[in-house]
Design a protein around this motif. Structure first.
Motif, PDB file in Angstrom:
ATOM      1  N   ARG A   6       9.466  -6.268  11.236  1.00 34.28           N
ATOM      2  CA  ARG A   6       8.847  -5.908   9.961  1.00 34.28           C
ATOM      3  C   ARG A   6       8.079  -4.592  10.064  1.00 34.28           C
ATOM      4  N   LEU A   7       7.415  -4.371  11.195  1.00 33.48           N
ATOM      5  CA  LEU A   7       6.515  -3.230  11.306  1.00 33.48           C
ATOM      6  C   LEU A   7       7.238  -1.932  11.666  1.00 33.48           C
ATOM      7  N   ALA A   8       8.381  -2.028  12.342  1.00 36.50           N
ATOM      8  CA  ALA A   8       9.100  -0.811  12.752  1.00 36.50           C
ATOM      9  C   ALA A   8       9.446   0.094  11.570  1.00 36.50           C
ATOM     10  N   PRO A   9      10.039  -0.412  10.475  1.00 33.71           N
ATOM     11  CA  PRO A   9      10.333   0.484   9.354  1.00 33.71           C
ATOM     12  C   PRO A   9       9.086   1.032   8.672  1.00 33.71           C
ATOM     13  N   LEU A  10       7.991   0.295   8.729  1.00 31.60           N
ATOM     14  CA  LEU A  10       6.748   0.801   8.138  1.00 31.60           C
ATOM     15  C   LEU A  10       6.229   1.989   8.943  1.00 31.60           C
ATOM     16  N   LEU A  11       6.329   1.895  10.264  1.00 31.69           N
ATOM     17  CA  LEU A  11       5.939   3.031  11.099  1.00 31.69           C
ATOM     18  C   LEU A  11       6.813   4.244  10.800  1.00 31.69           C
ATOM     19  N   ALA A  12       8.101   3.998  10.570  1.00 30.56           N
ATOM     20  CA  ALA A  12       9.003   5.106  10.243  1.00 30.56           C
ATOM     21  C   ALA A  12       8.598   5.772   8.926  1.00 30.56           C
ATOM     22  N   GLN A  13       8.177   4.964   7.959  1.00 29.23           N
ATOM     23  CA  GLN A  13       7.748   5.518   6.674  1.00 29.23           C
ATOM     24  C   GLN A  13       6.438   6.294   6.799  1.00 29.23           C
ATOM     25  N   LEU A  14       5.649   5.962   7.809  1.00 33.27           N
ATOM     26  CA  LEU A  14       4.369   6.644   7.989  1.00 33.27           C
ATOM     27  C   LEU A  14       4.508   7.981   8.723  1.00 33.27           C
ATOM     28  N   TYR A  59       0.832  -1.209   0.000  1.00 30.35           N
ATOM     29  CA  TYR A  59       0.000   0.000   0.000  1.00 30.35           C
ATOM     30  C   TYR A  59       0.868   1.261   0.000  1.00 30.35           C
ATOM     31  N   LEU A  60       1.937   1.262   0.794  1.00 29.85           N
ATOM     32  CA  LEU A  60       2.820   2.432   0.830  1.00 29.85           C
ATOM     33  C   LEU A  60       3.486   2.657  -0.520  1.00 29.85           C
ATOM     34  N   THR A  61       3.910   1.579  -1.156  1.00 30.27           N
ATOM     35  CA  THR A  61       4.530   1.706  -2.482  1.00 30.27           C
ATOM     36  C   THR A  61       3.555   2.300  -3.480  1.00 30.27           C
ATOM     37  N   ALA A  62       2.274   1.957  -3.309  1.00 30.35           N
ATOM     38  CA  ALA A  62       1.238   2.471  -4.209  1.00 30.35           C
ATOM     39  C   ALA A  62       0.759   3.860  -3.813  1.00 30.35           C
ATOM     40  N   GLY A  63       1.264   4.391  -2.684  1.00 32.79           N
ATOM     41  CA  GLY A  63       0.844   5.715  -2.241  1.00 32.79           C
ATOM     42  C   GLY A  63      -0.454   5.736  -1.467  1.00 32.79           C
ATOM     43  N   GLU A  64      -0.946   4.582  -1.063  1.00 32.42           N
ATOM     44  CA  GLU A  64      -2.190   4.494  -0.303  1.00 32.42           C
ATOM     45  C   GLU A  64      -1.867   4.522   1.190  1.00 32.42           C
ATOM     46  N   VAL A  65      -1.615   5.723   1.695  1.00 32.57           N
ATOM     47  CA  VAL A  65      -1.115   5.882   3.066  1.00 32.57           C
ATOM     48  C   VAL A  65      -2.163   5.458   4.097  1.00 32.57           C
ATOM     49  N   GLU A  66      -3.418   5.879   3.913  1.00 33.46           N
ATOM     50  CA  GLU A  66      -4.452   5.529   4.888  1.00 33.46           C
ATOM     51  C   GLU A  66      -4.640   4.019   4.990  1.00 33.46           C
ATOM     52  N   GLN A  67      -4.650   3.331   3.850  1.00 34.72           N
ATOM     53  CA  GLN A  67      -4.797   1.873   3.855  1.00 34.72           C
ATOM     54  C   GLN A  67      -3.594   1.230   4.540  1.00 34.72           C
ATOM     55  N   ALA A  68      -2.422   1.776   4.298  1.00 35.98           N
ATOM     56  CA  ALA A  68      -1.222   1.234   4.933  1.00 35.98           C
ATOM     57  C   ALA A  68      -1.311   1.376   6.444  1.00 35.98           C
ATOM     58  N   GLU A 102      -3.969   1.665   8.353  1.00 36.07           N
ATOM     59  CA  GLU A 102      -4.995   0.765   8.875  1.00 36.07           C
ATOM     60  C   GLU A 102      -4.469  -0.673   8.953  1.00 36.07           C
ATOM     61  N   THR A 103      -3.720  -1.083   7.947  1.00 38.79           N
ATOM     62  CA  THR A 103      -3.186  -2.439   7.908  1.00 38.79           C
ATOM     63  C   THR A 103      -2.103  -2.642   8.955  1.00 38.79           C
ATOM     64  N   VAL A 104      -1.241  -1.647   9.150  1.00 38.09           N
ATOM     65  CA  VAL A 104      -0.216  -1.733  10.196  1.00 38.09           C
ATOM     66  C   VAL A 104      -0.876  -1.839  11.566  1.00 38.09           C
ATOM     67  N   SER A 105      -1.925  -1.069  11.781  1.00 40.13           N
ATOM     68  CA  SER A 105      -2.635  -1.115  13.058  1.00 40.13           C
ATOM     69  C   SER A 105      -3.182  -2.513  13.334  1.00 40.13           C
ATOM     70  N   ARG A 106      -3.749  -3.129  12.317  1.00 40.38           N
ATOM     71  CA  ARG A 106      -4.283  -4.490  12.466  1.00 40.38           C
ATOM     72  C   ARG A 106      -3.157  -5.479  12.744  1.00 40.38           C
ATOM     73  N   ILE A 163      -2.225  13.137   8.692  1.00 33.64           N
ATOM     74  CA  ILE A 163      -3.425  12.349   8.367  1.00 33.64           C
ATOM     75  C   ILE A 163      -3.941  11.723   9.660  1.00 33.64           C
ATOM     76  N   PRO A 164      -5.219  11.907   9.995  1.00 38.27           N
ATOM     77  CA  PRO A 164      -5.737  11.460  11.304  1.00 38.27           C
ATOM     78  C   PRO A 164      -5.446  10.008  11.643  1.00 38.27           C
ATOM     79  N   ILE A 165      -5.675   9.074  10.721  1.00 41.57           N
ATOM     80  CA  ILE A 165      -5.471   7.666  11.047  1.00 41.57           C
ATOM     81  C   ILE A 165      -4.001   7.361  11.295  1.00 41.57           C
ATOM     82  N   VAL A 166      -3.123   8.072  10.602  1.00 43.53           N
ATOM     83  CA  VAL A 166      -1.687   7.894  10.825  1.00 43.53           C
ATOM     84  C   VAL A 166      -1.297   8.483  12.172  1.00 43.53           C
ATOM     85  N   ARG A 167      -1.821   9.656  12.469  1.00 40.95           N
ATOM     86  CA  ARG A 167      -1.508  10.295  13.750  1.00 40.95           C
ATOM     87  C   ARG A 167      -1.960   9.419  14.915  1.00 40.95           C
ATOM     88  N   ASP A 168      -3.151   8.844  14.811  1.00 38.38           N
ATOM     89  CA  ASP A 168      -3.664   7.993  15.875  1.00 38.38           C
ATOM     90  C   ASP A 168      -2.756   6.760  16.054  1.00 38.38           C
TER      91      ASP A 168
END
Length: 435
Positions: free
Chosen positions: A409-417, A378-387, A389-393, A423-428
């Motif tokens: 695996r998840l630590a670098p994804l959080l760094a990219q976010l 999702y991040l590669t595709a630029g879909e930040v909100e979906q990314a 939400e998926t990281v949260s799950r 964006i509210p969902i990212v901030r939360d």
């Protein structure tokens, strides 16, 4: 993995007639008492799982009072994962594992409760305490029948890996390796029995190595994989030998991608006309992964096609227990992971989304990991909100799992976010993971 996952404590005791009678009469006090005596599960732990006051659990275990409220019977049976038929109920929803795709399960949900019970059980010696995991004492002369019993035990213990991380299971699996070594060293047996027992040792060493790898014990994992390769050669078991190479390739990727591809190719070179279909698919999957991480799209595609052909055209025959979890859902997930690594999100997202909808939350560690690749795509595709939400799950599922890999695996994804904190969902999400 799609075989039936392990259930919680009472099912591990189902071979005991006293427990079955107690369940049939809703005498949970007897069940609680046996759980404490045989598996060391404290009354406070049982109370937490079943939503009963600890003193009430103790009173019931002493034979004073009964659970008579229907709603409470249902609640306790479900908390302990007792099949409905044993307590006079209709099949429970979790027995069919048919929760709708995308259903959210909170930290207090049934999947987490089951994982918690098993974690407590392995920590207090469940593998030795429960009849279903009982290790048979070796006879004066080791027979094929005895090896069969050890193999059945190994298969039961392997199911723990469905719901627990390597930090919980490593000690259990390593104990099996050490026990089988002792039988080989001290026992008396025919040449055929020795080969079968040696093959079992290779299988157990691979499981222990995987558990070590999952728990962050990488040096121990490599040592066990190397031992498995040597032992599989001694056992003249080409399938286990090939799988030991596949494990080594999987671990080598972090340090030397090109070398990992070579080892994975060597593992596939062990495939013969007699290699079971799930083993062929597994070895080709590992080759596809090595090629993907090394940035080889053609090699990846070729290996994935070979794995799919193995599953599509494999004969309908029994498969080794150690590879039976390889099916089309697992292959779809690996396909999505590979295309994510190759930065092809349009290929990765649809196959991962569909496959993960079929994948049970019971396999929390694995599903958390697989969701991390979906988030990455999702991040590669630029879909930040979906990314986000998926990281949260994925983080929700990884909570309490004794595995180092989901967080890695998840630590670098959080760094990219983080650059998208407006964006509210990212901030939360970032607020929840802070500190």
């Amino acid at each position: 993995m799609t075989y039936e996952p392990p259930t919680a404590l009472p099912r591990g005791l189902l071979s005991d007639d006293d427990v079955q009678r107690a369940l049939a009469s809703h005498d949970f006090g007897t069940v609680f008492r046996i759980a404490r005596e045989r598996a060391g599960i404290s009354y406070s732990k049982i109370a937490a799982e079943c939503d009963i006051k600890p003193e009430r659990v103790g009173t019931l275990a002493r034979g004073q009072g009964r659970i008579t409220t229907f709603e409470k019977v249902v609640q306790i049976a479900d908390a302990l994962r007792v099949p409905g038929a044993l307590v006079g109920l209709a099949p429970r929803p979790w027995e069919a594992d048919d929760a709708p795709a995308g259903t959210s399960r909170t930290e207090n949900g049934p999947h987490v409760r089951r994982r918690t019970i098993l974690q407590a059980a392995t920590g207090t010696g469940l593998a030795a305490a429960l009849p279903v995991f009982h290790r048979p004492d070796p006879p004066s002369k080791i027979t094929n029948a005895y090896v069969d019993r050890l193999r059945e035990r190994t298969a039961r213990l392997r199911r723990l890996d469905d719901v627990l991380g390597g930090g919980d299971t490593y000690r259990v699996y390593l104990g099996e390796v050490q026990f089988t070594k002792g039988v080989l060293r001290k026992g008396s047996f025919t040449h055929d029995v020795r080969l079968r027992l040696t093959a079992l040792l290779a299988e157990q060493a691979q499981q222990a190595g995987w558990s070590a790898f999952d728990g962050g014990r990488h040096r121990d994992a490599r040592s066990l994989y190397e031992e498995s390769r040597s032992v599989a050669r001694d056992a003249q078991d080409h399938d286990l030998y090939g799988n030991s190479l596949a494990f080594l390739a999987y671990q080598t990727i972090a340090n030397d991608r090109r070398a990992a591809v070579k080892v994975a190719e060597d593992s596939c070179a062990t495939i013969t006309a007699r290699t079971p279909s799930t083993v062929r698919a597994l070895l080709y999957e590992r080759l596809a992964w090595a090629c993907a991480v090394d940035g080889q799209p053609n090699g990846t595609d070729s290996a994935l096609k070979a794995a799919r052909e193995a599953l599509d055209n494999g004969p309908d025959e029994p498969q080794p227990d150690w590879s039976v979890w390889v099916d089309h859902t697992e292959l779809d997930i690996m396909t999505g992971r590979c295309w994510t690594e190759l930065r092809r999100p349009l290929r990765a997202v649809p196959v991962l989304t569909e496959a993960l909808a079929r994948y049970s939350d019971d396999h929390a560690r694995d599903k958390s990991l697989y969701l991390s690749w979906l988030a990455d795509a999702y991040l590669t595709a630029g879909e930040v909100e979906q990314a986000a939400e998926t990281v949260s799950r994925a983080l929700e599922l990884a909570t309490g799992v004794a595995s180092t890999r989901p967080r890695q695996r998840l630590a670098p994804l959080l760094a990219q976010l983080r650059p998208h904190a407006d964006i509210p969902i990212v901030r939360d999400l970032l607020d929840q993971t802070a500190g």
